[in-house]
Motif scaffolding. Structure first.
Motif, PDB file in Angstrom:
ATOM      1  N   LYS A  65       5.117  10.029  -9.012  1.00 57.56           N
ATOM      2  CA  LYS A  65       3.746   9.997  -9.667  1.00 57.56           C
ATOM      3  C   LYS A  65       3.505   8.497  -9.873  1.00 57.56           C
ATOM      4  N   SER A  66       2.077   8.160  -9.431  1.00 57.98           N
ATOM      5  CA  SER A  66       1.785   6.781  -9.607  1.00 57.98           C
ATOM      6  C   SER A  66       0.255   7.120 -10.567  1.00 57.98           C
ATOM      7  N   GLN A  67       0.351   6.119 -11.312  1.00 56.24           N
ATOM      8  CA  GLN A  67      -1.051   6.043 -12.204  1.00 56.24           C
ATOM      9  C   GLN A  67      -1.528   4.485 -12.355  1.00 56.24           C
ATOM     10  N   SER A  68      -2.758   4.150 -11.932  1.00 52.85           N
ATOM     11  CA  SER A  68      -3.257   3.059 -12.063  1.00 52.85           C
ATOM     12  C   SER A  68      -4.521   3.208 -13.032  1.00 52.85           C
ATOM     13  N   ILE A  69      -4.654   2.014 -13.893  1.00 54.87           N
ATOM     14  CA  ILE A  69      -5.789   1.931 -14.726  1.00 54.87           C
ATOM     15  C   ILE A  69      -6.394   0.325 -14.391  1.00 54.87           C
ATOM     16  N   SER A  70      -7.490   0.061 -13.685  1.00 47.76           N
ATOM     17  CA  SER A  70      -8.032  -1.117 -13.465  1.00 47.76           C
ATOM     18  C   SER A  70      -9.332  -1.200 -14.611  1.00 47.76           C
ATOM     19  N   LYS A  71      -9.634  -2.282 -15.144  1.00 47.20           N
ATOM     20  CA  LYS A  71     -10.795  -2.781 -16.029  1.00 47.20           C
ATOM     21  C   LYS A  71     -11.238  -4.001 -15.260  1.00 47.20           C
ATOM     22  N   ALA A  72     -12.404  -3.857 -14.927  1.00 49.23           N
ATOM     23  CA  ALA A  72     -13.142  -4.997 -14.120  1.00 49.23           C
ATOM     24  C   ALA A  72     -14.434  -4.951 -14.641  1.00 49.23           C
ATOM     25  N   ALA A  73     -15.294  -6.071 -15.024  1.00 51.58           N
ATOM     26  CA  ALA A  73     -16.604  -6.041 -15.321  1.00 51.58           C
ATOM     27  C   ALA A  73     -16.863  -4.788 -16.491  1.00 51.58           C
ATOM     28  N   TYR A  74     -17.759  -3.701 -16.066  1.00 49.28           N
ATOM     29  CA  TYR A  74     -18.007  -2.836 -17.073  1.00 49.28           C
ATOM     30  C   TYR A  74     -17.337  -1.443 -16.531  1.00 49.28           C
ATOM     31  N   VAL A  75     -16.450  -1.772 -15.479  1.00 50.24           N
ATOM     32  CA  VAL A  75     -15.936  -0.318 -14.778  1.00 50.24           C
ATOM     33  C   VAL A  75     -14.414  -0.177 -15.335  1.00 50.24           C
ATOM     34  N   SER A  76     -14.214   1.070 -15.446  1.00 46.28           N
ATOM     35  CA  SER A  76     -12.906   1.504 -15.589  1.00 46.28           C
ATOM     36  C   SER A  76     -12.680   2.773 -14.970  1.00 46.28           C
ATOM     37  N   SER A  77     -11.196   2.467 -14.179  1.00 49.09           N
ATOM     38  CA  SER A  77     -10.958   3.620 -13.555  1.00 49.09           C
ATOM     39  C   SER A  77      -9.433   3.932 -13.973  1.00 49.09           C
ATOM     40  N   ASN A  78      -9.203   5.438 -14.072  1.00 50.13           N
ATOM     41  CA  ASN A  78      -8.028   5.946 -14.239  1.00 50.13           C
ATOM     42  C   ASN A  78      -7.559   6.694 -12.977  1.00 50.13           C
ATOM     43  N   VAL A  79      -6.688   6.470 -12.016  1.00 45.10           N
ATOM     44  CA  VAL A  79      -6.431   7.327 -11.060  1.00 45.10           C
ATOM     45  C   VAL A  79      -4.987   7.784 -11.063  1.00 45.10           C
ATOM     46  N   THR A  80      -4.544   9.018 -10.994  1.00 41.60           N
ATOM     47  CA  THR A  80      -3.043   9.535 -10.864  1.00 41.60           C
ATOM     48  C   THR A  80      -2.827  10.133  -9.574  1.00 41.60           C
ATOM     49  N   ILE A  81      -1.887   9.991  -8.916  1.00 41.10           N
ATOM     50  CA  ILE A  81      -1.447  10.407  -7.681  1.00 41.10           C
ATOM     51  C   ILE A  81      -0.110  10.950  -7.844  1.00 41.10           C
ATOM     52  N   HIS A  82       0.110  12.295  -7.325  1.00 38.32           N
ATOM     53  CA  HIS A  82       1.393  12.928  -7.490  1.00 38.32           C
ATOM     54  C   HIS A  82       1.619  13.316  -6.001  1.00 38.32           C
ATOM     55  N   VAL A  83       3.005  12.743  -5.490  1.00 37.63           N
ATOM     56  CA  VAL A  83       3.344  12.961  -4.133  1.00 37.63           C
ATOM     57  C   VAL A  83       4.724  13.140  -4.056  1.00 37.63           C
ATOM     58  N   ASN A  84       5.286  13.870  -2.654  1.00 37.32           N
ATOM     59  CA  ASN A  84       6.733  13.676  -2.330  1.00 37.32           C
ATOM     60  C   ASN A  84       6.649  12.470  -1.584  1.00 37.32           C
ATOM     61  N   ALA A  85       7.657  11.761  -1.623  1.00 41.25           N
ATOM     62  CA  ALA A  85       7.732  10.620  -0.798  1.00 41.25           C
ATOM     63  C   ALA A  85       9.349  10.821  -0.293  1.00 41.25           C
ATOM     64  N   THR A  86       9.280  10.238   0.892  1.00 44.91           N
ATOM     65  CA  THR A  86      10.852  10.206   1.673  1.00 44.91           C
ATOM     66  C   THR A  86      11.059   8.885   2.237  1.00 44.91           C
ATOM     67  N   PHE A  87      11.875   8.182   1.827  1.00 42.24           N
ATOM     68  CA  PHE A  87      12.138   6.620   2.347  1.00 42.24           C
ATOM     69  C   PHE A  87      13.337   6.680   3.365  1.00 42.24           C
ATOM     70  N   TYR A  88      13.311   6.000   4.338  1.00 41.93           N
ATOM     71  CA  TYR A  88      14.124   6.008   5.460  1.00 41.93           C
ATOM     72  C   TYR A  88      14.216   4.487   5.470  1.00 41.93           C
ATOM     73  N   SER A  89      15.300   3.770   5.298  1.00 38.48           N
ATOM     74  CA  SER A  89      15.551   2.419   5.468  1.00 38.48           C
ATOM     75  C   SER A  89      16.925   2.058   6.060  1.00 38.48           C
ATOM     76  N   LYS A  90      16.909   1.134   6.946  1.00 35.53           N
ATOM     77  CA  LYS A  90      18.069   0.564   7.386  1.00 35.53           C
ATOM     78  C   LYS A  90      17.988  -0.979   6.939  1.00 35.53           C
ATOM     79  N   ASP A  91      17.230  -1.593   6.787  1.00 38.03           N
ATOM     80  CA  ASP A  91      17.078  -2.979   6.074  1.00 38.03           C
ATOM     81  C   ASP A  91      15.891  -3.400   5.694  1.00 38.03           C
ATOM     82  N   PRO A  92      15.473  -4.307   4.998  1.00 38.56           N
ATOM     83  CA  PRO A  92      14.141  -4.502   4.334  1.00 38.56           C
ATOM     84  C   PRO A  92      12.841  -4.948   5.663  1.00 38.56           C
ATOM     85  N   ASP A  93      13.467  -5.107   7.005  1.00 33.71           N
ATOM     86  CA  ASP A  93      12.416  -5.377   8.129  1.00 33.71           C
ATOM     87  C   ASP A  93      12.394  -4.002   8.898  1.00 33.71           C
ATOM     88  N   ALA A  94      13.248  -2.952   8.471  1.00 32.28           N
ATOM     89  CA  ALA A  94      13.039  -1.810   9.248  1.00 32.28           C
ATOM     90  C   ALA A  94      12.860  -0.712   8.340  1.00 32.28           C
TER      91      ALA A  94
END
Length: 219
Positions: A65-94
């Protein structure tokens, strides 16, 4: 213009006043020394888990679950994303990260030999190539943790948990006023749970990842 995938990731160590069995208070210097030692132990334990995580190839699915709230000038946004994520990693460069946003939309991100790729499927797959992991706009959780550790956060041991049927040791990290986070690792270094809240310059992000199943070796 290419759209970059969104980059995904508290405690105050109080002085503890200990008492002797007779009811007499221990000297403040001794109490402070005990608290300092506890902090050093927690930091060492967390670093050990992190080192194992960074050195251990893994494949693991998360509920994220990822939520971001940004306030710039007179604009305010509130976005929530709910996803399934799978990580495959062998090292930080692959590595490869799969995101399932819905039944009809998937995103896959790859880093191979220093080159980043992002593929999106709505009806058919379409891919874009990026110069490196920075331009791809995504990094593995361990890289975010290392960046936070460079800011010398306060670290505290938390109660152990069982996540996806796997025993985990947990720690909290806090950079006062900016970052508050919690991480749980299996004994082999697999990251089973992560929660990171940050607030910088009026922009707030709140990310939670929890393993859906036990980790498997990366292939």
């Amino acid at each position: 213009e290419k759209m970059k995938p969104a980059s995904c990731f508290a405690f105050v160590l109080g002085a503890v006043l200990l008492t002797q069995g007779s009811g007499q208070q221990k000297p403040a210097s001794e109490a402070l020394g005990n608290a300092t030692q506890a902090g050093q132990d927690a930091s060492g334990q967390f670093q050990k888990s992190l080192d194992l995580y960074l050195a251990s190839p893994f494949s693991i699915a998360y509920d994220m679950k990822s939520q971001s709230i940004s306030k710039a000038a007179y604009v305010s946004s509130n976005v929530t994303i709910h996803v399934n994520a799978t990580f495959y990693s062998k090292d930080p460069d692959a590595y490869r990260i799969d995101l399932a946003l819905s039944k009809n939309m998937e995103i896959r991100m790859y880093l191979l030999n220093g080159t980043g790729y992002s593929c999106t499927k709505v009806t058919d797959w379409s891919c874009q190539q990026y110069g490196d992991s920075a331009s791809l706009g995504v990094s593995l959780p361990g890289q975010s943790i290392k960046a936070d550790l460079a800011q010398h956060p306060e670290i505290k041991s938390l109660a152990p948990r069982t996540i996806a049927g796997v025993a985990a040791s947990c720690h909290s990290l806090e950079i006062p006023g900016t970052v508050s986070s919690e991480y749980c690792f299996a004994s082999d270094g697999a990251l089973l749970y992560a929660h990171r809240f940050s607030s910088i310059g009026g922009n707030m992000t709140n990310l939670t990842m929890e393993a859906l199943s036990a980790p498997a070796p990366a292939t």
